[in-house]
Enzyme design. Sequence first.
Site, mmCIF file in Angstrom:
data_model
loop_
_atom_site.group_PDB
_atom_site.id
_atom_site.type_symbol
_atom_site.label_atom_id
_atom_site.label_comp_id
_atom_site.label_asym_id
_atom_site.label_seq_id
_atom_site.Cartn_x
_atom_site.Cartn_y
_atom_site.Cartn_z
ATOM 1 N N ASN A 149 0.945 -1.322 -0.103
ATOM 2 C CA ASN A 149 0.124 -0.057 -0.122
ATOM 3 C C ASN A 149 0.873 1.141 -0.009
ATOM 4 O O ASN A 149 0.395 2.408 -0.335
ATOM 5 C CB ASN A 149 -1.007 0.091 1.100
ATOM 6 C CG ASN A 149 -0.367 -0.373 2.624
ATOM 7 O OD1 ASN A 149 0.409 -1.545 2.629
ATOM 8 N ND2 ASN A 149 -0.124 0.433 3.555
ATOM 9 N N GLN A 179 -4.909 -4.143 -2.032
ATOM 10 C CA GLN A 179 -4.562 -2.700 -3.065
ATOM 11 C C GLN A 179 -4.803 -3.156 -4.487
ATOM 12 O O GLN A 179 -4.479 -2.497 -5.398
ATOM 13 C CB GLN A 179 -3.334 -2.304 -2.685
ATOM 14 C CG GLN A 179 -2.969 -1.834 -1.563
ATOM 15 C CD GLN A 179 -3.668 -0.204 -1.375
ATOM 16 O OE1 GLN A 179 -4.295 0.360 -2.431
ATOM 17 N NE2 GLN A 179 -4.132 0.323 -0.236
ATOM 18 N N SER A 201 -11.365 -5.362 0.052
ATOM 19 C CA SER A 201 -11.939 -4.348 0.690
ATOM 20 C C SER A 201 -12.687 -3.407 -0.310
ATOM 21 O O SER A 201 -11.973 -2.764 -1.292
ATOM 22 C CB SER A 201 -11.122 -3.591 1.534
ATOM 23 O OG SER A 201 -11.826 -2.489 2.467
ATOM 24 N N GLY A 202 -14.307 -3.043 -0.229
ATOM 25 C CA GLY A 202 -14.799 -2.440 -1.259
ATOM 26 C C GLY A 202 -14.293 -0.988 -1.368
ATOM 27 O O GLY A 202 -14.330 -0.473 -2.791
ATOM 28 N N HIS A 203 -13.762 -0.225 -0.265
ATOM 29 C CA HIS A 203 -13.612 1.113 -0.375
ATOM 30 C C HIS A 203 -12.373 1.557 -1.015
ATOM 31 O O HIS A 203 -12.006 2.554 -1.398
ATOM 32 C CB HIS A 203 -13.674 2.001 1.157
ATOM 33 C CG HIS A 203 -12.567 1.552 1.991
ATOM 34 N ND1 HIS A 203 -11.275 2.573 2.121
ATOM 35 C CD2 HIS A 203 -12.232 0.496 2.743
ATOM 36 C CE1 HIS A 203 -10.462 1.972 3.069
ATOM 37 N NE2 HIS A 203 -10.866 0.574 3.326
ATOM 38 N N THR A 239 -26.199 -10.029 10.249
ATOM 39 C CA THR A 239 -27.169 -9.496 9.354
ATOM 40 C C THR A 239 -26.235 -9.016 8.137
ATOM 41 O O THR A 239 -25.374 -8.120 8.255
ATOM 42 C CB THR A 239 -28.317 -9.018 9.628
ATOM 43 O OG1 THR A 239 -29.082 -9.457 10.646
ATOM 44 C CG2 THR A 239 -29.144 -8.328 8.623
ATOM 45 N N CYS A 333 2.678 8.997 13.328
ATOM 46 C CA CYS A 333 3.068 9.492 14.762
ATOM 47 C C CYS A 333 2.452 8.832 15.940
ATOM 48 O O CYS A 333 1.439 8.642 15.988
ATOM 49 C CB CYS A 333 2.277 10.975 14.678
ATOM 50 S SG CYS A 333 3.014 12.276 15.549
#
Length: 405
Positions: A149, A179, A201-203, A239, A333
């Site tokens: 990533n 990725q 992952s969809g996002h 669900t 950080c």
Amino acid sequence: MTIYLDNNATTMIASEVREAMMPFLRQEYFNPSSMYESAKPVRNAVETARQQIAQHLGAQPSELLFTSCATESINAAIFGAVRANPRRKHIITTAVEHPAVLEVCKEIQREGFDVSFIGVDRQGNINLGEFVRELRNDTLLVAVMHANNETGVIFPIDRLARIVKETNPEILFFCDATQTVTKLPIKMNGNFRHVDMLAFSGHKFHAPKGVGGLIIRRGTPCRTFMIGGHQESGRRGGTENVPYIVAMAKAIELAAETHNEDTRRIERLRNKLEMSIIQSIPNVEINGAGAERMPNTLNVAVHYIEGEGILYQLADTHLAGTPGICASSGSACTSGSLEPSHVLTAMDVPFTAKHGSVRFSLSRYTTKEEIDAVIERFPQIVAQLRRLSPYWNQETNQPRGTTLT
Ligand code: PLP
């Protein structure tokens, strides 16, 4: 106004995706498990999405579980494999995985397992010799990401998984493809035929945050992680998030339609930005440039200044009409100190550069005008910050030659 170049962190929801999920946020709100007639279209929508996504990845629909994100999929795969095979006590992963994999492996290490963290070379390529040497009789699982990533460096998953299965077919191979799904070819019945489990992952591909997937090849020993419900054939209770599952299928369909064209255009823009930065700024290097890389990712190491400083300046919109530029840095950080990225540390990026790395990640919505704006602003910002740096000689426009420890 914002120029968004942080698409490895998350992506904008595509308008077609938003439209596809809307009915399931309005009238089609029924629980897919309910037995009455009104719930049937909802149940069908989930199963259609499952078929579409599984087909895209060359898997069987029954092998795909819907989850809430890649982190959940990763936890389910690794803990599930460990719980199903408690007698084998060794796991192999790499030093440059996402924390979702690294932290799970460290947790399992604390539970008494041995974990080998395979190193990478200066370009970010996996150390193949070390990988092969670490395979043991009691190795239970190998967990390796498809593309990094931070740097975009791609690992040769087909080759690694084949080596593992030729050594011992009982060793499980898990791949974090967060990725790469929709961006690189992945076929569980083709180039990924030796991979047992795959997370995504969809996002990361223009679907909403809050939905992901895990493929578990039929016959793979993996204990259920989320218990308490019969959903997903009892392998992941809870669900189903119907609107987002439908959205993720639509995002995959959209990506498949325009994949080749998008990839070429994105890569051209990334290369243009990369060339311009190399030519206009002294003492920069591209992390991972010598390795096979994702076409959308550019990780620039700027010697002698802090990445965070660059990011603040990029995001600054103090001049009227100047869009903020969203990018990201390799550093995190933590506990009051700026820790350099574990990925750049594993790549042995020198101290003077690993604090000054900036990642630009593009998407199919990135425009030429946006890249041109970065090409104009980035060198100005670097020059301005170097003027303030005690390690930079203004007269020669070169480092002072100070040795940093
Ligand atoms: N793995 C990789 C390689 C990632 O880049 C990310 C997110 O940045 C994750 C896992 C975690 O994804 P999620 O936010 O969906 O849990």
